[in-house]
Design a protein around this motif. Structure first.
Motif, mmCIF file in Angstrom:
data_model
loop_
_atom_site.group_PDB
_atom_site.id
_atom_site.type_symbol
_atom_site.label_atom_id
_atom_site.label_comp_id
_atom_site.label_asym_id
_atom_site.label_seq_id
_atom_site.Cartn_x
_atom_site.Cartn_y
_atom_site.Cartn_z
ATOM 1 N N GLY A 163 0.813 -1.208 0.000
ATOM 2 C CA GLY A 163 0.000 0.000 0.000
ATOM 3 C C GLY A 163 0.846 1.257 0.000
ATOM 4 N N ALA A 164 0.271 2.339 -0.508
ATOM 5 C CA ALA A 164 0.914 3.652 -0.470
ATOM 6 C C ALA A 164 -0.174 4.700 -0.281
ATOM 7 N N SER A 165 0.101 5.689 0.540
ATOM 8 C CA SER A 165 -0.910 6.724 0.791
ATOM 9 C C SER A 165 -0.239 8.056 1.076
ATOM 10 N N MET A 166 -1.048 9.097 0.956
ATOM 11 C CA MET A 166 -0.604 10.461 1.226
ATOM 12 C C MET A 166 -1.656 11.141 2.078
ATOM 13 N N GLN A 167 -1.241 11.704 3.205
ATOM 14 C CA GLN A 167 -2.134 12.438 4.091
ATOM 15 C C GLN A 167 -1.757 13.912 4.098
ATOM 16 N N GLN A 168 -2.736 14.737 4.441
ATOM 17 C CA GLN A 168 -2.563 16.192 4.450
ATOM 18 C C GLN A 168 -2.106 16.704 3.086
ATOM 19 N N ILE A 169 -2.852 16.306 2.059
ATOM 20 C CA ILE A 169 -2.552 16.772 0.704
ATOM 21 C C ILE A 169 -2.698 18.287 0.625
ATOM 22 N N ILE A 170 -3.698 18.831 1.333
ATOM 23 C CA ILE A 170 -3.883 20.282 1.409
ATOM 24 C C ILE A 170 -2.986 20.805 2.527
ATOM 25 N N LYS A 171 -2.053 21.642 2.212
ATOM 26 C CA LYS A 171 -1.071 22.126 3.190
ATOM 27 C C LYS A 171 -1.588 23.411 3.836
ATOM 28 N N ASN A 172 -2.462 23.225 4.842
ATOM 29 C CA ASN A 172 -3.092 24.368 5.491
ATOM 30 C C ASN A 172 -2.133 25.084 6.433
ATOM 31 N N SER A 173 -2.389 26.376 6.624
ATOM 32 C CA SER A 173 -1.714 27.113 7.687
ATOM 33 C C SER A 173 -2.312 26.677 9.016
ATOM 34 N N VAL A 174 -1.469 26.500 10.049
ATOM 35 C CA VAL A 174 -1.967 26.085 11.352
ATOM 36 C C VAL A 174 -1.781 27.184 12.394
ATOM 37 N N ALA A 175 -1.513 28.414 11.950
ATOM 38 C CA ALA A 175 -1.361 29.530 12.880
ATOM 39 C C ALA A 175 -2.711 29.904 13.463
ATOM 40 N N PHE A 176 -2.731 30.307 14.733
ATOM 41 C CA PHE A 176 -3.968 30.718 15.396
ATOM 42 C C PHE A 176 -4.183 32.224 15.315
ATOM 43 N N ASP A 177 -3.194 32.950 14.814
ATOM 44 C CA ASP A 177 -3.323 34.394 14.693
ATOM 45 C C ASP A 177 -2.962 34.785 13.268
ATOM 46 N N GLY A 178 -3.738 35.677 12.692
ATOM 47 C CA GLY A 178 -3.541 36.044 11.294
ATOM 48 C C GLY A 178 -2.192 36.671 11.018
ATOM 49 N N ASN A 179 -1.515 37.208 12.046
ATOM 50 C CA ASN A 179 -0.226 37.855 11.863
ATOM 51 C C ASN A 179 0.944 36.935 12.162
ATOM 52 N N PHE A 180 0.646 35.674 12.430
ATOM 53 C CA PHE A 180 1.694 34.723 12.784
ATOM 54 C C PHE A 180 1.554 33.525 11.856
ATOM 55 N N ASN A 181 2.338 33.503 10.780
ATOM 56 C CA ASN A 181 2.114 32.553 9.692
ATOM 57 C C ASN A 181 3.247 31.552 9.512
ATOM 58 N N VAL A 182 3.929 31.212 10.614
ATOM 59 C CA VAL A 182 5.036 30.276 10.504
ATOM 60 C C VAL A 182 4.536 28.843 10.349
ATOM 61 N N GLY A 183 3.553 28.450 11.165
ATOM 62 C CA GLY A 183 3.089 27.077 11.169
ATOM 63 C C GLY A 183 2.345 26.695 9.908
ATOM 64 N N LYS A 184 2.625 25.502 9.391
ATOM 65 C CA LYS A 184 1.948 25.026 8.194
ATOM 66 C C LYS A 184 1.962 23.514 8.169
ATOM 67 N N GLU A 185 0.878 22.910 7.693
ATOM 68 C CA GLU A 185 0.838 21.459 7.552
ATOM 69 C C GLU A 185 1.754 21.018 6.417
ATOM 70 N N VAL A 186 2.276 19.804 6.566
ATOM 71 C CA VAL A 186 3.106 19.231 5.516
ATOM 72 C C VAL A 186 2.531 17.866 5.146
ATOM 73 N N ALA A 187 2.788 17.444 3.909
ATOM 74 C CA ALA A 187 2.284 16.154 3.441
ATOM 75 C C ALA A 187 3.016 15.009 4.130
ATOM 76 N N HIS A 188 2.249 13.929 4.435
ATOM 77 C CA HIS A 188 2.802 12.713 5.025
ATOM 78 C C HIS A 188 2.631 11.574 4.019
ATOM 79 N N TYR A 189 3.696 10.851 3.739
ATOM 80 C CA TYR A 189 3.659 9.738 2.793
ATOM 81 C C TYR A 189 3.932 8.436 3.545
ATOM 82 N N PHE A 190 3.129 7.405 3.251
ATOM 83 C CA PHE A 190 3.284 6.106 3.900
ATOM 84 C C PHE A 190 3.347 5.012 2.832
ATOM 85 N N VAL A 191 4.274 4.072 3.017
ATOM 86 C CA VAL A 191 4.346 2.879 2.180
ATOM 87 C C VAL A 191 4.347 1.677 3.122
ATOM 88 N N THR A 192 3.439 0.734 2.904
ATOM 89 C CA THR A 192 3.321 -0.447 3.760
ATOM 90 C C THR A 192 3.423 -1.709 2.909
#
Length: 322
Positions: free
Chosen positions: A199-228
């Motif tokens: 198997g192969a899969s990809m999670q978090q295809i959409i790389k959303n911002s995870v900041a809680f404040d509009g002026n703090f934009n460092v945090g961001k989701e990244v894609a996760h790839y799995f091969v089983t």
């Protein structure tokens, strides 16, 4: 000043903000659908699975994860309209003799749902996905499925649990629960037969911002790839051994992997263990009752630097086949 317990939790999250953002699972073999939506509706009938994981016991504000998945093959459209859902999907061979009688499932659709709650200190992620997979027969003894999971996550921060030198720090607002809603998209492919799976899969295809404040934009989701990959070898008609491996790629972290070995009696009673690179050794056992209810338990012995403050991790799974 932020309290010490939260510093540890926040550091873990900040590290994973640019790297590992999804929970660890030691019993993903018992519920592969938490990693790959293509597994949706693989088995005959309705399949309900639940799991809880308590990570790094003894460490304050350590991650705690709970999840529920449900899936079923569906018969509709064309020739499939003449079949019941219980006629679709596959059943795992119980003995070596059953393996020789194994046949691929007829092509079919499958639908499911996944609910996940992952909490680390004051941070809490709740995810809900609708999953879909199409299973295609490849010859007489194998199937290939392609799946997708679509939903949303609520990322919450309990800012009341944070203490700052300056009251009302604007980074997290004025206190209380702060929520951020994010779309969630996952996809995967799965090839399987009587004794093997890839198997192969990809999670978090959409790389959303995870900041809680509009002026703090460092945090961001990244894609996760799995091969089983795994294969079951029969020692005799009743006993089997199944080695398997999971490769995980999350940039910019180094590639990680899990190695597993499972010994089973008639696929009704099993014991095994594994190693997660730079993280833990783990042991697992489980059993099934009348091939309907399946229970599994895993204990992780931490090998990272956290072993000075953690007594390990526990994970429990329950499966009900209807």
């Amino acid at each position: 000043m932020i309290r010490i317990g939260f510093i540890i939790g926040l550091l873990l999250w900040c590290t994973t903000t640019q790297a590992q953002q999804r929970p660890h699972y030691s019993q993903y073999l018992q519920n592969m659908s938490v990693l790959n939506p293509a597994v949706t509706g693989l088995n005959k009938g309705m399949d309900l699975r639940l799991g809880v994981r308590s990570q790094w016991q003894g460490l304050k504000d350590a991650p705690k994860t709970g999840y529920v998945t449900f899936s079923t093959p569906i018969s509709f459209g064309g020739d499939m309209a003449n079949y019941r859902s219980s006629d679709l999907g596959v059943s795992e061979p119980v003995t070596k003799d059953d393996m020789y009688d194994y046949t691929a499932s007829m092509p079919h659709h499958a639908f499911g749902v996944l609910f996940l709650n992952d909490k680390t200190g004051p941070l809490n992620r709740v995810t809900g996905n609708l999953t879909y997979a199409y299973h295609l027969a490849v010859g007489e003894r194998a199937n290939l499925s392609i799946g997708v999971g679509l939903g949303a996550s609520r990322l919450g921060l309990n800012s009341s649990a944070l203490l700052f030198e300056e009251e009302g720090d604007p980074t997290v607002g004025g206190g209380g629960e702060i929520n951020k809603y994010l779309p969630d998209l996952n996809a995967g492919i799965y090839f399987y037969g009587p004794t093997f799976y890839v198997g192969a899969s990809m999670q978090q295809i959409i790389k959303n911002s995870v900041a809680f404040d509009g002026n703090f934009n460092v945090g961001k989701e990244v894609a996760h790839y799995f091969v089983t990959v795994g294969n079951q070898f029969w020692i005799n008609n009743n006993f089997s051994v199944t080695p398997s491996v999971m490769l995980k790629v999350v940039n910019p972290l180094p590639k990680a992997f899990d190695l597993n070995l499972k010994f089973s009696y008639n696929n009704k009673l099993w014991i095994g263990g594994g190693y997660r690179k730079d993280d833990a050794f783990f042991g697992t056992f489980g059993f099934s009752v009348a091939n309907i209810v399946v229970l599994g338990y895993t204990y992780d012995y931490t090998t990272s630097n956290l072993n000075t403050v953690s007594t390990g991790s526990h994970e429990l799974t329950l499966r009900v086949l209807l």
